[in-house]
Design an enzyme around this catalytic site. Structure first.
Site, PDB file in Angstrom:
ATOM      1  N   CYS A  45       0.092   3.805   2.703  1.00 47.06           N
ATOM      2  CA  CYS A  45       0.530   3.277   4.009  1.00 47.06           C
ATOM      3  C   CYS A  45       2.009   3.569   4.214  1.00 47.06           C
ATOM      4  O   CYS A  45       2.426   3.994   5.297  1.00 47.06           O
ATOM      5  CB  CYS A  45       0.297   1.773   4.087  1.00 47.06           C
ATOM      6  SG  CYS A  45      -1.419   1.258   3.940  1.00 47.06           S
ATOM      7  N   CYS A  98       0.838  -1.210   0.000  1.00 45.99           N
ATOM      8  CA  CYS A  98       0.000   0.000   0.000  1.00 45.99           C
ATOM      9  C   CYS A  98       0.873   1.260   0.000  1.00 45.99           C
ATOM     10  O   CYS A  98       1.534   1.551   0.993  1.00 45.99           O
ATOM     11  CB  CYS A  98      -0.911  -0.055   1.227  1.00 45.99           C
ATOM     12  SG  CYS A  98      -1.735   1.483   1.640  1.00 45.99           S
TER      13      CYS A  98
END
Length: 108
Positions: free
Chosen positions: A35, A32
Site C-alpha cells: 500500500c 501494508c
C-alpha cells in the site's frame, strides 16, 4: 500535484457514491508495505487524470464497514466507482503504467 482525498465510512457516500466523476477508491492500511509502495503512484496518476476521475483513500483498519461492503479481502485493493456502482475492481501493487491503464478502463 493532486493527492488522493482521505475518506471514512461516514464520508464515503457523499464523496464516492454521489460523486459526479468516476472515483478510484484505494483501500489501504498503514502497516501494508505494498500500500505504501502504491501511494506515490496513486498520487501521480491522480495529478495526471484528476480532471476526469477522483481519487480517494480509505484506511481499512479505521473504516472496516465500507471495506467489508466492497468485499475487500486483500490490500491494496482499488475499486473504480461510477454512478454509485463498482465498475471495475483490482488488487495488488503494480507499476504506474499498469495502474493507470486499469483506471483508464472506466474513462473509455
Amino acid at each position: 500535484m493532486s493527492e488522493a482525498l482521505a475518506v471514512t465510512d461516514a464520508t464515503f457516500e457523499s464523496e464516492v457514491l454521489k460523486s459526479e466523476l468516476p472515483v478510484v477508491v484505494d483501500f489501504w492500511a498503514e502497516w501494508c508495505g505494498p500500500c505504501r509502495q502504491m501511494a506515490p503512484i496513486v498520487d501521480e496518476v491522480a495529478s495526471e487524470l484528476g480532471d476526469r476521475v477522483k481519487f480517494v483513500k480509505l484506511d481499512v483498519d479505521a473504516n472496516p464497514a465500507t471495506a467489508r461492503s466492497f468485499g475487500v479481502r486483500s490490500i491494496p485493493t482499488f475499486a473504480v466507482v461510477r454512478d454509485g456502482e463498482v465498475f471495475h475492481q483490482f488488487a495488488g501493487a503494480r507499476p504506474k503504467a499498469s495502474f493507470k491503464s486499469e483506471v483508464e478502463k472506466v474513462l473509455n
